[in-house]
Design an enzyme around this catalytic site. Sequence first.
Site, PDB file in Angstrom:
ATOM      1  N   LYS A   1     -27.216 -35.857 -15.103  1.00 40.17           N
ATOM      2  CA  LYS A   1     -27.745 -34.573 -15.559  1.00 40.17           C
ATOM      3  C   LYS A   1     -29.180 -34.784 -16.023  1.00 40.17           C
ATOM      4  CE  LYS A   1     -23.301 -32.631 -17.059  1.00 40.17           C
ATOM      5  NZ  LYS A   1     -22.468 -32.267 -18.235  1.00 40.17           N
TER       6      LYS A   1
ATOM      7  N   GLU B   1     -19.462 -21.214 -15.544  1.00 44.87           N
ATOM      8  CA  GLU B   1     -19.831 -21.869 -14.291  1.00 44.87           C
ATOM      9  C   GLU B   1     -19.275 -21.154 -13.064  1.00 44.87           C
ATOM     10  OE1 GLU B   1     -18.988 -26.030 -14.612  1.00 44.87           O
ATOM     11  OE2 GLU B   1     -20.240 -26.259 -16.390  1.00 44.87           O
TER      12      GLU B   1
END
Length: 448
Positions: free
Chosen positions: A341, A206
């Site tokens: 999500k 990330e």
Amino acid sequence: MSLIASIYAREVLDSRGNPTVEAEVYSEDGFFGRGIVPSGASTGEHEAVELRDGDKSRYLGKGVTKAVANVNGAIAEALIGKFDVADQRGIDLAMIALDGTPNKGKLGANAILSVSIATARAAAEEAGLPLYQYLGGPNSYVLPTPMMNVINGGVHSDNKVDFQEFMIMPVGAKTVKEAIRMGSETFHNLKKLLEADGKNTSVGDEGGFAPDFANNEEPLQYLVKAIQAAGYKPGKDIALATDVAASELYDADTKKYKLKWSTGEEFTAPEFEKYIEGLVAKYPIVSVEDPLDENEWDDWVEVTKELGKKVQIVGDDFFVTNTDYLKRGIEMGAANAILIKLNQIGTLTETFEAIEMAKEAGYTAIVSHRSGETEDTTIADLVVATNAGQIKTGSMSRTDRIAKYNQLMRIEDELNQGEPEGVSIYKGINSFYNLNADAKKEIQSHQG
């Protein structure tokens, strides 16, 4: 109004070099939308199914040709010429019904979501509106407070750190543009500090740094130093957040949490709660994600009672963006925030339902990326469309993360028409709708 004229999907790659699904939708009037689906590494066991081929001779079994075939076959046949591109709910419900399973295991959530996103983008183009305004209407003007994952651990890296994410949140910024600048400056100062101590500054999935640390407290110490080195005050200007991803540390047989990548210590649930409470007391932490295993509901109630009035307790693997789990959590008093999500549930319609349910219960909804991302910026538009107030989309490196931050800055400029002050609002510390004024004041007065 324009019917769907064509749907086409292909296999493309995500930020980890693994295959994912990209879909394109055209309307009869020539309007076009494209959607690309992300993928997670740390996944909740109750998430909607990400359909993979399982053919070890191709992409090590991670190919998505079956999901692509489902889009180009069954889904296309069910939607083309039958639905207007603007009928988002009708399209999503039709795909859910076509799948017919509770977890989208037949067609694959990756197949369904790619079409859901592409359809919305085509409809926005037809309406002549930016995606955030099409999805949310004229009252979409709250820019989110970012959770910036600048130190990676757990399954997101190869280091000896148990907690999956250590994040900074620019709660004292006035605009999202300023928040991103503050985050970037802190990120670069963190790199200097790590380099000075001889630590590795390669980045994880990330975009955060992933060096080895002695324990899970040392990354927090570095973040406080980096904030100060950037000229900001820990707590007041920039607060901390962490994703424990405790399901990755939990042994269901022994009922214990093990810091398996660092010290090897083991904790019962009450002991692990105390361990986390100690970190919250010592550092300006404003948010803790997945502090306990996703199946230990009673323990979640306890940690929410103990910590929920002081900090945000976020359910990710715990809720998996599913209204059934969220409803149960609300009724039990477990967590006070939900991570949103898109691919955990599989359609925009169900995502909106989860966000609305959270808001009605006083839970904060945090729109989130996945560790395997793409250039798709839908979540940046989604967080503004829903006025959710918080976004989690990675660090200050890797184009797949920066693409979302750049889109947020574009949206802010567009809302304000280039003026320093306009209709957009950046709430900072006040984006924690689940915390009272005293809790917010305590966090901002905490110097770490």
